[in-house]
Design an enzyme around this catalytic site. Structure first.
Site, PDB file in Angstrom:
ATOM      1  N   ILE A 110      -7.254   7.643  -0.980  1.00  0.00           N
ATOM      2  CA  ILE A 110      -7.138   6.184  -0.998  1.00  0.00           C
ATOM      3  C   ILE A 110      -7.930   5.686   0.207  1.00  0.00           C
ATOM      4  O   ILE A 110      -7.786   6.189   1.320  1.00  0.00           O
ATOM      5  CB  ILE A 110      -5.656   5.740  -0.936  1.00  0.00           C
ATOM      6  CG1 ILE A 110      -5.544   4.209  -0.939  1.00  0.00           C
ATOM      7  CG2 ILE A 110      -4.932   6.321   0.257  1.00  0.00           C
ATOM      8  CD1 ILE A 110      -4.093   3.715  -1.015  1.00  0.00           C
ATOM      9  N   SER A 111      -8.815   4.726  -0.028  1.00  0.00           N
ATOM     10  CA  SER A 111      -9.714   4.266   1.031  1.00  0.00           C
ATOM     11  C   SER A 111      -8.960   3.591   2.163  1.00  0.00           C
ATOM     12  O   SER A 111      -7.864   3.053   1.982  1.00  0.00           O
ATOM     13  CB  SER A 111     -10.741   3.284   0.459  1.00  0.00           C
ATOM     14  OG  SER A 111     -11.580   3.919  -0.472  1.00  0.00           O
ATOM     15  N   LYS A 112      -9.564   3.607   3.344  1.00  0.00           N
ATOM     16  CA  LYS A 112      -9.004   2.900   4.492  1.00  0.00           C
ATOM     17  C   LYS A 112      -8.876   1.413   4.168  1.00  0.00           C
ATOM     18  O   LYS A 112      -9.751   0.842   3.499  1.00  0.00           O
ATOM     19  CB  LYS A 112      -9.916   3.072   5.700  1.00  0.00           C
ATOM     20  CG  LYS A 112     -10.055   4.487   6.195  1.00  0.00           C
ATOM     21  CD  LYS A 112     -11.220   4.647   7.158  1.00  0.00           C
ATOM     22  CE  LYS A 112     -11.082   3.787   8.393  1.00  0.00           C
ATOM     23  NZ  LYS A 112     -12.134   4.081   9.387  1.00  0.00           N
TER      24      LYS A 112
ATOM     25  N   ARG B 244       0.822  -1.218   0.000  1.00  0.00           N
ATOM     26  CA  ARG B 244       0.000   0.000   0.000  1.00  0.00           C
ATOM     27  C   ARG B 244       0.854   1.266   0.000  1.00  0.00           C
ATOM     28  O   ARG B 244       0.460   2.288  -0.564  1.00  0.00           O
ATOM     29  CB  ARG B 244      -0.939   0.000   1.212  1.00  0.00           C
ATOM     30  CG  ARG B 244      -2.011   1.100   1.184  1.00  0.00           C
ATOM     31  CD  ARG B 244      -3.032   0.889   2.296  1.00  0.00           C
ATOM     32  NE  ARG B 244      -4.129   1.846   2.240  1.00  0.00           N
ATOM     33  CZ  ARG B 244      -4.278   2.883   3.040  1.00  0.00           C
ATOM     34  NH1 ARG B 244      -3.371   3.105   3.996  1.00  0.00           N
ATOM     35  NH2 ARG B 244      -5.311   3.701   2.926  1.00  0.00           N
TER      36      ARG B 244
END
Length: 270
Positions: free
Chosen positions: A113-115, A87
């Site tokens: 950017i999503s969790k 990530r």
């Protein structure tokens, strides 16, 4: 008179059998000076080291996975996919040290950017409709920086990912090129209309939410397929995850899940 040569020590040494040599209190402890050239090289290396270095550590990634499991993620396929994707390679260097925290991070142009927990939850919901061992064809709406697309590519036969913002499309291409993902195609286009040339899809997942689910998404969902997307809930005024299943007879079944917060779903390209 000499006591004769000492016997060679036996290895490995046991520290509990080694007696420290006696040393006078006034005797200074000497430390050899490191060669100046070596120190200079190491200093330059530290100065050039990006913030994300070391985030490929097994322990860093495993801590993230442990948190996901504690929050209820159980699908081994999802955990393996998120273990495989770095990530930190998808966020700005200045934010890399936060890459494995359960937080969304800015990626530019008002997007995030999503969790990790949200990515895991949505992917797990989508895969729940697939037989174990299946390699589905997937459509992603909203590539962003490419992270979720890379996770999906670990699980799918083919992934089509659409991004409407050209700078993010270019960023995702650059990020994904470094990983040599071969079963993923990025499309610069309007996500609201999906991508008919590769339809139907076994799974559709959206990273942006609106007041409704666009009709093209439903049209492009295969029998036995599942769509997972954020959508405005009129009752609460916020977004919730909506899951839509297309049954073998073509009928659709909808269910609502937990509250989420995504960027708005927009039409057109920019």
């Amino acid at each position: 008179m000499s006591a004769g040569p000492r016997a060679a020590p036996k290895f490995p040494l046991r520290l509990d059998q080694v007696k420290p040599a006696a040393r006078a209190e006034a005797t200074p402890l000497l430390r050899p000076q490191r060669p100046l050239q070596q120190a200079a090289v190491e200093q330059r290396g530290r100065a050039a080291t990006p913030a994300g270095l070391g985030l490929d550590s097994h322990h860093v990634r495993e801590r993230m996975l442990a948190r996901l499991q504690a929050e209820g993620v159980r699908d081994a396929r999802v955990l393996a996919a998120m273990r495989a994707v770095p990530r930190h390679a998808f966020v700005d260097t200045a934010l890399a040290n936060q890459a494995y925290e359960d937080t969304s991070l800015p990626i530019g142009l008002g997007q995030t950017i999503s969790k990790p927990s949200v990515v895991a939850r949505m992917v797990e919901l989508m895969l729940a409709a697939q037989p174990v061992g299946a390699r589905p064809s997937l459509l992603e709406i909203g590539s962003g920086c490419g992270y979720q697309a890379a996770v999906l590519a670990q699980l799918a036969r083919q992934v089509i990912s659409i991004e409407r913002l050209r700078p993010l499309y270019d960023k995702a291409r650059s990020n994904l090129a470094a990983l040599h993902v071969t079963n993923l195609r990025l499309v610069y286009g309007d996500g609201r209309i999906g991508h008919a040339p590769n339809a139907p899809y076994d799974g559709i997942i959206a990273a942006a939410g609106g007041e409704d689910i666009p009709a093209p998404w439903l049209d492009q969902l295969a029998p036995g397929g599942r769509l997972v997307a954020p959508m405005l809930d009129a009752r609460s005024g916020g977004q919730v995850l909506v899951v839509i299943d297309r049954h073998a007879d073509g009928s659709l079944q909808r269910s609502l899940h937990e509250a989420v917060r995504f960027v708005p779903l927009k039409s057109g390209i920019d």
